[in-house]
Motif scaffolding. Structure first.
Motif, mmCIF file in Angstrom:
data_model
loop_
_atom_site.group_PDB
_atom_site.id
_atom_site.type_symbol
_atom_site.label_atom_id
_atom_site.label_comp_id
_atom_site.label_asym_id
_atom_site.label_seq_id
_atom_site.Cartn_x
_atom_site.Cartn_y
_atom_site.Cartn_z
ATOM 1 N N ASP A 113 34.300 35.214 50.510
ATOM 2 C CA ASP A 113 35.361 34.791 51.602
ATOM 3 C C ASP A 113 36.911 34.897 50.733
ATOM 4 O O ASP A 113 37.732 34.087 51.175
ATOM 5 N N VAL A 114 36.969 35.688 49.532
ATOM 6 C CA VAL A 114 38.495 35.668 48.878
ATOM 7 C C VAL A 114 38.783 36.867 49.371
ATOM 8 O O VAL A 114 38.552 37.829 49.445
ATOM 9 N N GLU A 115 40.372 36.658 49.786
ATOM 10 C CA GLU A 115 41.057 37.781 50.220
ATOM 11 C C GLU A 115 42.098 38.194 49.280
ATOM 12 O O GLU A 115 42.712 37.312 48.458
ATOM 13 N N ILE A 116 42.620 39.480 49.159
ATOM 14 C CA ILE A 116 43.655 39.974 48.292
ATOM 15 C C ILE A 116 45.089 40.107 49.445
ATOM 16 O O ILE A 116 44.550 40.806 50.260
ATOM 17 N N LYS A 117 45.932 39.696 49.118
ATOM 18 C CA LYS A 117 47.243 39.736 49.739
ATOM 19 C C LYS A 117 48.284 40.275 49.045
ATOM 20 O O LYS A 117 48.440 39.649 47.718
ATOM 21 N N ILE A 118 49.116 40.888 49.499
ATOM 22 C CA ILE A 118 50.291 41.701 48.807
ATOM 23 C C ILE A 118 51.457 41.074 49.677
ATOM 24 O O ILE A 118 51.664 41.432 50.820
ATOM 25 N N GLU A 119 52.600 40.300 49.104
ATOM 26 C CA GLU A 119 53.632 40.003 49.704
ATOM 27 C C GLU A 119 54.825 40.626 49.116
ATOM 28 O O GLU A 119 55.064 40.816 47.718
ATOM 29 N N ASN A 120 56.184 41.069 49.691
ATOM 30 C CA ASN A 120 57.308 41.382 49.114
ATOM 31 C C ASN A 120 58.119 40.081 48.633
ATOM 32 O O ASN A 120 57.614 39.060 48.729
ATOM 33 N N GLU A 143 39.523 30.385 51.866
ATOM 34 C CA GLU A 143 39.729 29.341 52.884
ATOM 35 C C GLU A 143 41.034 28.989 52.936
ATOM 36 O O GLU A 143 41.403 27.683 53.025
ATOM 37 N N ASN A 144 41.940 29.771 53.172
ATOM 38 C CA ASN A 144 43.364 29.866 53.549
ATOM 39 C C ASN A 144 44.253 28.719 52.714
ATOM 40 O O ASN A 144 45.336 28.357 52.607
ATOM 41 N N GLN A 145 43.524 28.951 51.052
ATOM 42 C CA GLN A 145 44.423 28.361 50.024
ATOM 43 C C GLN A 145 44.418 29.308 48.970
ATOM 44 O O GLN A 145 43.501 30.073 48.779
ATOM 45 N N ILE A 146 45.589 29.311 48.641
ATOM 46 C CA ILE A 146 46.228 30.400 47.265
ATOM 47 C C ILE A 146 45.605 29.944 46.172
ATOM 48 O O ILE A 146 45.859 28.713 45.586
ATOM 49 N N ILE A 147 44.665 30.708 45.539
ATOM 50 C CA ILE A 147 44.145 30.456 44.192
ATOM 51 C C ILE A 147 45.346 30.897 43.121
ATOM 52 O O ILE A 147 45.198 30.308 42.258
ATOM 53 N N SER A 187 56.279 50.883 48.606
ATOM 54 C CA SER A 187 57.357 51.582 47.779
ATOM 55 C C SER A 187 57.687 50.708 46.510
ATOM 56 O O SER A 187 57.234 49.910 46.301
ATOM 57 N N ASP A 188 58.329 51.450 45.720
ATOM 58 C CA ASP A 188 58.724 50.856 44.321
ATOM 59 C C ASP A 188 59.505 49.725 44.483
ATOM 60 O O ASP A 188 60.282 49.535 45.252
ATOM 61 N N GLY A 189 59.265 48.422 43.600
ATOM 62 C CA GLY A 189 59.734 47.311 43.789
ATOM 63 C C GLY A 189 58.895 46.195 43.193
ATOM 64 O O GLY A 189 57.873 46.538 42.546
ATOM 65 N N ILE A 190 59.349 44.912 43.613
ATOM 66 C CA ILE A 190 58.546 43.622 42.956
ATOM 67 C C ILE A 190 57.809 43.058 43.909
ATOM 68 O O ILE A 190 58.239 42.953 45.129
ATOM 69 N N TYR A 191 56.689 42.741 43.821
ATOM 70 C CA TYR A 191 55.726 42.350 44.938
ATOM 71 C C TYR A 191 54.715 41.178 44.238
ATOM 72 O O TYR A 191 54.753 40.940 42.984
ATOM 73 N N TYR A 192 54.054 40.503 44.970
ATOM 74 C CA TYR A 192 53.462 39.285 44.657
ATOM 75 C C TYR A 192 51.881 39.496 45.014
ATOM 76 O O TYR A 192 51.500 39.801 46.384
ATOM 77 N N VAL A 193 50.974 39.479 44.214
ATOM 78 C CA VAL A 193 49.523 39.739 44.582
ATOM 79 C C VAL A 193 48.869 38.387 44.578
ATOM 80 O O VAL A 193 49.118 37.456 43.761
ATOM 81 N N GLN A 194 48.472 37.832 45.692
ATOM 82 C CA GLN A 194 47.766 36.644 46.016
ATOM 83 C C GLN A 194 46.218 36.617 46.065
ATOM 84 O O GLN A 194 45.807 37.760 46.783
ATOM 85 N N LEU A 195 45.627 35.835 45.611
ATOM 86 C CA LEU A 195 44.174 35.614 45.811
ATOM 87 C C LEU A 195 44.050 34.507 46.762
ATOM 88 O O LEU A 195 44.331 33.355 46.264
ATOM 89 N N VAL A 196 43.474 34.573 47.778
ATOM 90 C CA VAL A 196 43.315 33.365 49.012
ATOM 91 C C VAL A 196 41.858 33.036 49.381
ATOM 92 O O VAL A 196 41.214 33.832 49.591
#
Length: 463
Positions: free
Chosen positions: A408-415, A450-454, A439-448
């Protein structure tokens, strides 16, 4: 043919194991020959957003300046070499003529001058004007820049070991400087730093005196002049000095690298221009240069020291209260004289580079400290590594905790605006995640979970 010296983050092929419980880690030094060096600085000298390196050294009484273009991934390519008819002792950078381009200033020993070269070209070149020289006191060992008369124009100050004084030259904002004015300090001054030590908003000076084993502090009046020196004892033969707030009280402190006693001395400032009793911390052999930065990502200042006799850099982790842990040593090329720090591969960590007097005359050490240590359900051993950074379109996610469940862990990419750009499931503790469509640039990788950011970690995509 130009050569690029590239540092690649490979655990197995480098034969290098990272200690996940270590305070700080660096990849093995990549050494590249470019003539014996004595001083090194980093900055964006071609304004492309990536850290470059400038070194200076001497051979047969002839000075040389070499400029290395950074590729943003830890690699450097020789971009330009300049020669000087006189020996060079140190180099700094500032915008002396207010055109938005970085300029260079060198202290020249034994010619008793400072030479200024103004930058003339941005991307992709490294072009500078011919050197303009300005006379100082005798034996110009070091030079710094700062606005000492509060006119918003950079001035120059040199440490002169043969005349036991410092010289200040007031800048006109066009790349030229006034005749020097001298102020007496201790015996054989070899290094200096400018900071506001008494909290009046005006720059003061601290000078490391090699023979008298002390630091001279001169309080500035904000008009380009200084009061008489007050001296504070440090270790034996201070070669280098730096200033920062090591104990988080908002007051400037001092640290010296002491060649004769193989240690660094820390003086905590009282905010009134005075300093407390010295504290000494052991480092390697014949330390020549000391700098401060946060190397382990805990928000507290640490120290890095170049040790010329033990061919390594000592890193001392700060506790945020003015004290430092036992030095951790990382090998460099032969005879490191000077050390500088910067984020050479855009991963958000401070890396190191040294100028060496031996054949391997520059060394680059990429910071491999594991960031992103998070606590999950009371588990303090969870360590997550996301690499490479910068990424060319694929990231590797590795989780070092045998008890951790990726269910139940998701990987999310945000700009950078917080907008979700991609997401997917974390199928295993070692997984590749394709983000080549971004596209090239800065992003944030999140591991989530149960709706909580690890965990959240910044990455750069650069294809």
């Amino acid at each position: 043919m130009k050569k690029t010296f590239q540092i690649i983050f490979l655990y197995i092929s480098l034969g290098f194991s990272l200690n996940l419980n270590s305070q700080v880690s660096f990849l093995p030094a990549v050494n590249f020959p470019n003539g014996p060096n004595i001083s090194i600085i980093t900055g964006d000298f071609n304004t492309d957003g990536k850290k470059d390196i400038v070194t200076v050294g001497n051979s047969g009484g002839i000075g040389n300046i070499k400029m290395f273009k950074g590729d943003g991934m830890g690699g450097f390519t020789l971009a330009r070499s300049l020669s000087s008819s006189i020996s060079i002792q140190s180099v700094i950078s500032a915008d002396f003529n207010n055109d938005g381009k970085p300029d260079l200033a060198t202290s020249n020993y034994p010619s008793n001058t400072i030479s200024v070269r103004c930058g003339t070209t941005s991307v992709p070149g490294f072009s500078f004007t011919a050197a303009a020289s300005f006379t100082t006191g005798g034996g110009t060992m070091a030079v710094i820049s700062g606005d000492f008369n509060n006119d918003a124009k950079p001035d120059l100050v040199s440490a002169n070991e043969n005349t036991n004084n410092i010289s200040i030259l007031i800048g006109n904002g066009l790349g030229s400087f006034s005749a020097s004015t001298e102020f007496s300090v201790g015996n054989y001054p070899r290094s200096l730093i400018g900071a506001d030590f008494n909290g009046d908003g005006k720059l003061d000076l601290a000078i490391g005196n090699y023979v008298s084993n002390n630091v001279s502090v001169l309080i500035g009046n904000g008009a380009g002049s200084f009061g008489s020196a007050t001296n504070f004892s440090v270790g034996s033969s201070p070669e280098s000095i730096s200033a920062a707030d090591f104990n988080g009280d908002g007051k400037q402190d001092l640290v010296t690298a002491n060649e004769g006693s193989n240690n660094v001395s820390v003086l905590l400032g009282d905010g009134l221009g005075g300093f407390g009793t010295v504290s000494n911390f052991s480092v390697g052999g014949y330390p020549k240069s000391v700098i401060s930065a946060d190397f382990n990502g805990d928000g507290k200042l640490d120290l890095a020291v170049a040790n010329s006799n033990s061919d390594n850099v000592s890193v001392l982790i700060g506790n945020g209260m003015g004290s430092f842990n036992t030095a951790i040593n990382f090998p460099t090329g032969k005879i490191p004289y000077s050390v500088t720090a910067g984020d050479f591969n855009l991963d958000g960590k401070n890396d190191l580079a040294t100028a060496n007097g031996g054949l391997d005359s520059s060394s680059v050490l990429l910071n491999a400290t594991f960031a992103g240590i998070e606590v999950l359900n009371g588990n303090s051993d969870l360590v997550v590594s996301i690499f490479p950074n910068p990424s060319n379109g694929v990231v590797n996610i590795e989780i070092y905790d045998k008890e951790f469940s990726n269910e139940d862990v998701e990987i999310k990419i945000e700009n950078v605006l917080g907008q979700e750009m991609k997401k997917g499931k974390l199928f295993s503790k070692k997984q590749q995640f394709n983000i080549s469509e971004l596209s090239d640039g800065i992003y944030y990788v999140q591991l989530v979970k149960e709706n909580q950011i690890i965990l959240t970690k910044k990455i750069v995509i650069q294809k």
